[in-house]
Motif scaffolding. Sequence first.
Motif: not given
Length: 170
Positions: A154-158, A163
């Motif tokens: 569920s963590m946003k990984m970039g 970004d």
Amino acid sequence: MFTYMCVYAFRFRAHARQLRKENGVGSRESKWEIEVGEDNQGAGEDEMLVASSDQPCLFRKDTKDSFQWRVRNIEYAQEVYNITADLEKNEIVVRTTNKKWFKRIPIPDMDRMGLKVEQAGLKFTHANRTLVISYTKPGVILEAEAKLRKERASMKMGQMGKDDADCKQQ
């Protein structure tokens, strides 16, 4: 009177989980201990002695359903090994009947959850000079790992460099 507390630091590298413990106030940082995975670092420049590549080498490689240890460079037949669960010390004990090799294997994940090692969960095989020891993970640990996997997903990984403009420094 001083009270001592134990601080754990985890570091995840490619296919390895490392752990560092610190005890006491003002104590030096201890070395990283490899909990899961293999130490791929060779001898450093400051090391004069290196372990022989023919010596048995134990490392841990977990699967989704079991804790798994591999002992490389151990050439005895499968009937020679005696693998038991030590209920008192909460460890797995590996012995050979010819008394050439002995090893106690702790399971830190079980200790952290306060669970006991049971003989029924142990299995082992031997092939190509490698002994593979498996211990089936209890349901409590499977649930905790599933929860962690879900949380990580569920963590946003970039991607690095992308970004980064949104990152505000304090």
